[in-house]
Design an enzyme around this catalytic site. Structure first.
Site, PDB file in Angstrom:
ATOM      1  N   SER A 115       0.815  -1.215   0.000  1.00 56.66           N
ATOM      2  CA  SER A 115       0.000   0.000   0.000  1.00 56.66           C
ATOM      3  C   SER A 115       0.850   1.267   0.000  1.00 56.66           C
ATOM      4  CB  SER A 115      -0.942   0.000   1.207  1.00 56.66           C
ATOM      5  OG  SER A 115      -0.220  -0.121   2.418  1.00 56.66           O
ATOM      6  N   ASP A 166      -2.723   6.737  11.500  1.00 59.80           N
ATOM      7  CA  ASP A 166      -1.912   6.129  10.444  1.00 59.80           C
ATOM      8  C   ASP A 166      -0.581   6.874  10.357  1.00 59.80           C
ATOM      9  OD1 ASP A 166      -0.715   5.175   8.168  1.00 59.80           O
ATOM     10  OD2 ASP A 166      -2.487   5.357   6.896  1.00 59.80           O
ATOM     11  N   HIS A 192       1.453   5.409   6.099  1.00 59.21           N
ATOM     12  CA  HIS A 192       1.210   5.976   4.778  1.00 59.21           C
ATOM     13  C   HIS A 192       1.471   7.478   4.815  1.00 59.21           C
ATOM     14  CE1 HIS A 192      -1.125   2.194   4.953  1.00 59.21           C
ATOM     15  NE2 HIS A 192      -0.690   2.069   3.715  1.00 59.21           N
TER      16      HIS A 192
END
Length: 380
Positions: free
Chosen positions: A131, A359, A362
């Site tokens: 990802s 998060d 990312h």
């Protein structure tokens, strides 16, 4: 009276000849011997890769500088996932979009969409990985899509692959989901098995691509609680427990053998992007409310995966370029979505991040991955 000058000149010429011979002898050594270079930086030993560095420039060493002319696109880009559109999700600050990477001793060119598309005319570029690589793919597509008329661009899907097509350039910018590179399959009793020596199920999609960009590290370093598999398998041997770094080395070695045996360096360019840094609580960091890059670092938690990757690349015959983004991302705890993976309510904002999922792996877009793509464009 001229004699001393003659002796001095003779000595100088002799020393210069010796130094030239020494330098030339070093240049004849196996280039693979120069791949792993140990660099001391603020008490952290870092493996760097200088093989095939463009024009002798090592993009991995430098600093972040504020540049008000950035970002190069905005969060209205239609190809962005909602989890990375931090401005749309209510992040109150935006300076994280305005930092440019300045390598030491050279210049990283600003991304030029038309120039990039011109270099990639009639070619396919595929970003393969997890990802975080999808993060980079979205960044690259947003960097180029603004110069293409709406009717002349589209996205297609093919199983684990997706592709952005710039039709007038006959160019495709593709992403292929393969977080471990090797195969992950369901076994008996629905158990998830990583096949450390199998890769063809994924690799068949990579054939015929002109530029391949790989990453693989984050899934290998997941803790037992977040692991995406139950067992390893090598040949007919089912393995319950194995060191994560040994498994990573085995998986990368399977990938390396496939590249060596199946790709032609005259036809395909291969780049391997190193692991980007996480700034989560497990590693002693918290990315919530971080607003500026760090001026220096003292901890590099991704050193071990980077060393494993270096070792595998050094043994390959195929000339793979290691794009080292590890150093630059260590400094950018401010660039993650944190709690702004989604729109949060006023009540949640009052909690100042407490109790919300965060998060710190990312990256917000526009943001840090745009710089990786500036590096990528310079490498091509």
């Amino acid at each position: 009276m001229a004699t001393p000058k003659i002796h001095f000149l003779s000595s100088f010429l002799l020393c210069s000849t010796f130094l030239c011979f020494f330098h030339c002898t070093l240049s004849l050594l196996d280039p693979g011997d120069a791949v792993g270079i140990l660099v001391q930086a603020d008490d952290v030993k870092m493996l760097q890769n200088n093989r095939d560095s463009p024009k002798g420039c090592d993009f991995s060493v430098g600093k972040w500088v504020y540049d008000d002319s950035y970002p190069l696109y905005d969060s209205d880009c239609p190809y962005l996932s909602s989890v990375v559109t931090c401005q749309k999700n209510g992040r109150p600050d935006s300076d994280y979009e305005k930092w440019k990477w300045k390598p030491t001793g050279c210049t990283l060119p600003r991304f030029d969409a038309l120039r990039f598309l011109g270099k990639m005319r009639r070619k396919r570029i595929m970003l393969v990985g997890d990802s975080i690589m999808r993060n980079q793919w979205e960044s690259l597509v947003c960097l180029v899509q603004g110069v293409i008329p709406t009717s002349r661009k589209r996205v297609t899907y093919n199983g684990p692959a997706m592709a952005f097509h710039a039709m007038d350039f006959e160019t495709s910018i593709e992403f292929f989901w393969a977080p471990l590179l090797v195969e992950l399959k369901k076994g008996s009793e629905n158990k998830r098995i990583v096949h450390l020596d199998l890769i063809e199920e994924n690799a068949r999609y990579w054939r015929g691509v002109d530029v391949l960009v790989f990453d693989s590290a984050h899934w290998w370093t997941h803790s037992d609680q977040t692991s995406s598999w139950d067992y390893y398998m090598e040949g007919n041997n089912l393995i319950r427990n194995m060191s994560a770094m040994i498994a990573y080395q085995k998986g990368l070695s399977t990938w390396a053998r496939w590249v060596d045996q199946n790709l032609d360096p005259l036809r395909t360019q291969v780049i391997f992007r190193s692991m980007s840094s996480r700034h989560n609580r497990e590693n002693g960091w918290k990315c919530y409310n971080q607003k500026q890059p760090l001026p220096f670092f003292r901890h590099l938690h991704v050193l071990e995966p980077l060393g494993v990757l270096q070792g595998v690349l050094k043994r390959m015959r195929f000339p793979v370029y290691l794009q080292d983004i590890t150093t630059m991302t260590v400094l950018r705890g401010d660039g993650h979505p944190s709690v702004f993976m989604r729109v949060i309510s006023q009540d949640e904002k009052k909690k100042q991040g407490k109790g919300l999922s965060s998060d710190c792996s990312h990256w917000c877009l526009p943001g840090v991955p745009d710089i990786w793509n500036e590096m990528l464009s310079a490498l091509l």
